[in-house]
Scaffold this motif. Structure first.
Motif: not given
Length: 178
Positions: A152-168
């Motif tokens: 679950x923690x790994x999934x949340x980390x991936x989602x946060x990284x993808x969210x940051x990449x989308x904002x960038x």
């Protein structure tokens, strides 16, 4: 037949140059592996493999490919070092298995310690007729909870990284349109 299909899909994954193709083939591999586990009467493990391996992993990887929009570069020349490292590692693993007892031997060390207690007491202790389920859910419940927390923690980390990449990506699009 299923093991042959697994081998064919594995070779196809190794030879595939498209990242999208690798994700789809990995999903097919997970479904085939779940089918093998069903044949081996490990239905609970098969359900986990199908849902996590083929379901969630495929969706996350496809979403990542969509957001990142990367392409794989063509290989200039074949690299032989990874081939020799893989073959060497495989040879060492096969050599290490030669000293193990034959598969299914009832007097192997693994069958002399905890397994007899689990088999004898699982219904009395847990009231669950499936020994694998009772081991995962009752005897090793905290361990299973820990593994679930890590995933679950790994999934949340991936989602946060993808969210940051989308904002960038949105910020870069806004700057180029000016």
């Amino acid at each position: 037949m299923l093991l042959t299909l697994l081998a064919v899909v594995t070779i196809a994954i190794v030879r595939q140059r498209s990242l999208f193709g690798v994700v789809i083939l990995a999903s097919i591999y997970s479904f085939l592996m779940a089918s093998v586990l069903i044949v081996l009467d490990a239905v609970d493990v098969a359900m986990t493999e199908a849902s996590v391996g083929a379901g969630v992993s495929t969706v996350l990887l496809l979403a990542t490919l969509h957001l990142v929009k990367t392409t794989e570069m063509k290989r200039v020349r074949p690299h032989l070092l990874p081939l020799f490292v893989s073959l060497g590692t495989g040879a060492v693993l096969v050599w290490g298995t030669l000293v193990l007892p034959p598969f299914g031997t009832p007097d192997a060390a693994i069958h002399k310690h905890v397994a007899p207690r689990y088999i004898a007491d699982t219904i009395k202790d847990t009231n669950v007729p499936n020994v694998v389920t009772s081991v995962l859910a009752d005897y090793r419940g905290y361990d299973t909870l820990g593994e679930t927390t890590v995933i679950f923690t790994a999934g949340i980390g991936v989602m946060l990284l993808l969210r940051k990449a989308r904002r960038r990506g949105r910020r870069d699009d806004a700057e180029t349109s000016r």
